[in-house]
Design a protein around this motif. Structure first.
Motif, PDB file in Angstrom:
ATOM      1  N   GLN A  60     -28.720  16.442  44.940  1.00  0.00           N
ATOM      2  CA  GLN A  60     -29.186  17.616  45.679  1.00  0.00           C
ATOM      3  C   GLN A  60     -30.663  17.516  46.057  1.00  0.00           C
ATOM      4  N   THR A  61     -31.474  16.993  45.140  1.00  0.00           N
ATOM      5  CA  THR A  61     -32.915  16.930  45.377  1.00  0.00           C
ATOM      6  C   THR A  61     -33.344  15.647  46.072  1.00  0.00           C
ATOM      7  N   GLY A  62     -32.508  14.626  46.003  1.00  0.00           N
ATOM      8  CA  GLY A  62     -32.822  13.367  46.670  1.00  0.00           C
ATOM      9  C   GLY A  62     -33.890  12.536  45.988  1.00  0.00           C
ATOM     10  N   ILE A  63     -34.183  12.821  44.719  1.00  0.00           N
ATOM     11  CA  ILE A  63     -35.195  12.038  43.990  1.00  0.00           C
ATOM     12  C   ILE A  63     -34.616  10.665  43.691  1.00  0.00           C
ATOM     13  N   LYS A  64     -35.320   9.631  44.128  1.00  0.00           N
ATOM     14  CA  LYS A  64     -34.775   8.264  44.058  1.00  0.00           C
ATOM     15  C   LYS A  64     -35.301   7.445  42.884  1.00  0.00           C
ATOM     16  N   LYS A  65     -36.394   7.858  42.270  1.00  0.00           N
ATOM     17  CA  LYS A  65     -36.961   7.092  41.161  1.00  0.00           C
ATOM     18  C   LYS A  65     -36.608   7.786  39.841  1.00  0.00           C
ATOM     19  N   ILE A  66     -35.852   7.087  39.004  1.00  0.00           N
ATOM     20  CA  ILE A  66     -35.283   7.703  37.803  1.00  0.00           C
ATOM     21  C   ILE A  66     -35.485   6.783  36.599  1.00  0.00           C
ATOM     22  N   ILE A  67     -35.961   7.358  35.508  1.00  0.00           N
ATOM     23  CA  ILE A  67     -35.984   6.659  34.227  1.00  0.00           C
ATOM     24  C   ILE A  67     -35.136   7.466  33.247  1.00  0.00           C
ATOM     25  N   TYR A  68     -34.199   6.788  32.581  1.00  0.00           N
ATOM     26  CA  TYR A  68     -33.370   7.459  31.576  1.00  0.00           C
ATOM     27  C   TYR A  68     -33.608   6.811  30.216  1.00  0.00           C
ATOM     28  N   LEU A  69     -33.930   7.631  29.222  1.00  0.00           N
ATOM     29  CA  LEU A  69     -34.108   7.140  27.855  1.00  0.00           C
ATOM     30  C   LEU A  69     -32.732   6.962  27.225  1.00  0.00           C
ATOM     31  N   SER A  70     -32.241   5.743  27.280  1.00  0.00           N
ATOM     32  CA  SER A  70     -30.945   5.394  26.733  1.00  0.00           C
ATOM     33  C   SER A  70     -31.139   4.890  25.301  1.00  0.00           C
ATOM     34  N   THR A  71     -30.445   3.859  24.913  1.00  0.00           N
ATOM     35  CA  THR A  71     -30.558   3.351  23.540  1.00  0.00           C
ATOM     36  C   THR A  71     -30.020   1.935  23.447  1.00  0.00           C
ATOM     37  N   ILE A  72     -30.472   1.212  22.446  1.00  0.00           N
ATOM     38  CA  ILE A  72     -29.809  -0.033  22.103  1.00  0.00           C
ATOM     39  C   ILE A  72     -28.334   0.272  21.845  1.00  0.00           C
ATOM     40  N   GLY A  73     -27.455  -0.643  22.219  1.00  0.00           N
ATOM     41  CA  GLY A  73     -26.032  -0.420  22.052  1.00  0.00           C
ATOM     42  C   GLY A  73     -25.341   0.140  23.272  1.00  0.00           C
ATOM     43  N   ALA A  74     -26.119   0.648  24.240  1.00  0.00           N
ATOM     44  CA  ALA A  74     -25.517   1.295  25.403  1.00  0.00           C
ATOM     45  C   ALA A  74     -24.880   0.303  26.375  1.00  0.00           C
ATOM     46  N   HIS A  75     -24.944  -0.984  26.044  1.00  0.00           N
ATOM     47  CA  HIS A  75     -24.288  -1.986  26.890  1.00  0.00           C
ATOM     48  C   HIS A  75     -22.766  -1.917  26.758  1.00  0.00           C
ATOM     49  N   THR A  76     -22.271  -1.175  25.751  1.00  0.00           N
ATOM     50  CA  THR A  76     -20.832  -1.086  25.525  1.00  0.00           C
ATOM     51  C   THR A  76     -20.472   0.292  24.985  1.00  0.00           C
ATOM     52  N   ALA A  77     -19.193   0.636  25.079  1.00  0.00           N
ATOM     53  CA  ALA A  77     -18.707   1.881  24.477  1.00  0.00           C
ATOM     54  C   ALA A  77     -17.902   1.598  23.223  1.00  0.00           C
ATOM     55  N   ASN A  78     -17.784   0.329  22.853  1.00  0.00           N
ATOM     56  CA  ASN A  78     -16.890  -0.062  21.770  1.00  0.00           C
ATOM     57  C   ASN A  78     -17.648  -0.452  20.503  1.00  0.00           C
ATOM     58  N   GLY A  79     -17.304   0.187  19.393  1.00  0.00           N
ATOM     59  CA  GLY A  79     -17.813  -0.226  18.098  1.00  0.00           C
ATOM     60  C   GLY A  79     -19.255   0.123  17.824  1.00  0.00           C
ATOM     61  N   ILE A  80     -19.813   1.073  18.554  1.00  0.00           N
ATOM     62  CA  ILE A  80     -21.224   1.442  18.340  1.00  0.00           C
ATOM     63  C   ILE A  80     -21.382   2.908  17.965  1.00  0.00           C
ATOM     64  N   GLY A  81     -20.283   3.569  17.666  1.00  0.00           N
ATOM     65  CA  GLY A  81     -20.357   4.945  17.200  1.00  0.00           C
ATOM     66  C   GLY A  81     -20.951   5.901  18.209  1.00  0.00           C
ATOM     67  N   ALA A  82     -21.834   6.772  17.733  1.00  0.00           N
ATOM     68  CA  ALA A  82     -22.390   7.837  18.574  1.00  0.00           C
ATOM     69  C   ALA A  82     -23.230   7.304  19.730  1.00  0.00           C
ATOM     70  N   LEU A  83     -23.670   6.070  19.665  1.00  0.00           N
ATOM     71  CA  LEU A  83     -24.479   5.512  20.749  1.00  0.00           C
ATOM     72  C   LEU A  83     -23.673   5.336  22.032  1.00  0.00           C
ATOM     73  N   LYS A  84     -22.349   5.405  21.932  1.00  0.00           N
ATOM     74  CA  LYS A  84     -21.538   5.282  23.145  1.00  0.00           C
ATOM     75  C   LYS A  84     -21.797   6.439  24.110  1.00  0.00           C
ATOM     76  N   TYR A  85     -22.346   7.549  23.597  1.00  0.00           N
ATOM     77  CA  TYR A  85     -22.643   8.674  24.475  1.00  0.00           C
ATOM     78  C   TYR A  85     -23.620   8.240  25.574  1.00  0.00           C
TER      79      TYR A  85
END
Length: 300
Positions: free
Chosen positions: A104-129
């Protein structure tokens, strides 16, 4: 640039806001707590008070910005002590809120604070979020440029062990040993995000963030020396015993299971699989510095 940032006055948000302002950016800082408005403004930022689960609020907070710093706000979904809260669904809803408002706002530059483990959804528990959030944001058109920050375990997470240190004379977890693992100081995370905000955005990028690699045994020795308990031990217990401890303290069942699985992934190395292929330069804040901070809090 005009930047809308999250994190309020937390361990990352506060130093990040200060550094962004120092670097010449105009910052709008989002907080869910009205009482923090005065302190936010005293730093030189504009306060936006509301919840990330409200897309109309987010749109107002984002409007006019050149870039945004996003993160997962656990408290926006409910209490970690409430069994009725579905955190996985909450994170997915949050991600769709971000995607909708960015479109809606068209903001193109984005930083998201993710986490180690976010490369997968398998076997990493709550980090899959965080994996789910990355996947939703990746559905934005290619013109939206995203940097995913993936810090490792925070030094400050060890503060949660103060009650067991005082009661049992030990740090108690379902991982540990002599193998070195990466840890990170919130200040190094803030500095990295500030640096990335001022550098070129291109496509979809991942940045791992770490301060030092240190073993559980070394952590116990360093913290024990700092607090005057040289006999402090790191005690490793079973996954089931760890789960039982968390549940006995009233932690949400979903989160309890997710944190135990996450720490099991630390123990077996699965958590660090992508990290070691993309190992970053270490940050400036070493564990001995954090140990002094830990001792001050421990002795209060």
């Amino acid at each position: 640039m005009k930047i809308t940032a999250m994190g309020s006055l937390g361990n990352i948000g506060k130093p990040l806001t200060r550094e962004l302002i120092k670097n010449g950016h105009a910052v709008t800082l989002i907080s869910s707590t009205a009482e923090r408005k005065r302190e936010i403004e005293a730093m030189g930022a504009r306060a936006a008070i509301g919840t990330i689960m409200d897309t109309e609020f987010l749109k107002r907070a984002f409007d006019g910005s050149d870039a945004v710093y996003l993160m997962g706000i656990w408290e926006a979904m409910g209490s970690a002590m409430d069994d009725k809260v579905d955190f996985e669904s909450g994170f997915i809803k949050m991600a769709h809120n971000y995607k909708k408002v960015l479109e809606q706002t068209g903001i193109k530059k984005i930083i998201y604070l993710s986490t180690i483990g976010a490369h997968t959804a398998n076997g990493i528990g709550a980090l899959k979020y965080h994996h789910h959030v990355e996947q939703v944001l990746n559905r934005l058109p290619a013109a939206f440029l995203i940097k995913y920050m993936r810090p490792v375990g925070f030094y400050t997470n060890l503060l949660r062990s103060i009650p067991t240190i005082k009661a049992e004379g030990a740090i108690v977890q379902n991982f540990g040993g002599t193998a070195k693992e990466p840890w990170v100081a919130p200040l190094d995370i803030a500095h990295t995000i500030a640096r990335e905000m001022g550098s070129e955005f291109k496509g979809r990028e991942v940045r791992y963030i770490a301060s030092e690699e240190i073993s559980a045994v070394e952590i116990a020795k360093t913290l024990g020396t700092a607090i005057g308990r040289p006999d402090l031990k790191w005690m490793t217990i079973s996954d089931q015993d760890m789960l039982n401890r968390m549940r006995s303290h009233g932690m949400n069942a979903e989160l309890s299971k997710g944190f135990v699985e996450m720490q099991a992934a630390q123990r077996n190395g699965h958590l660090y699989k992508d990290y070691y292929h993309n190992r970053p330069e270490p940050g400036k804040v070493k564990f001995t510095e954090f140990a002094r901070e830990f001792a001050e809090i421990y002795n209060q």
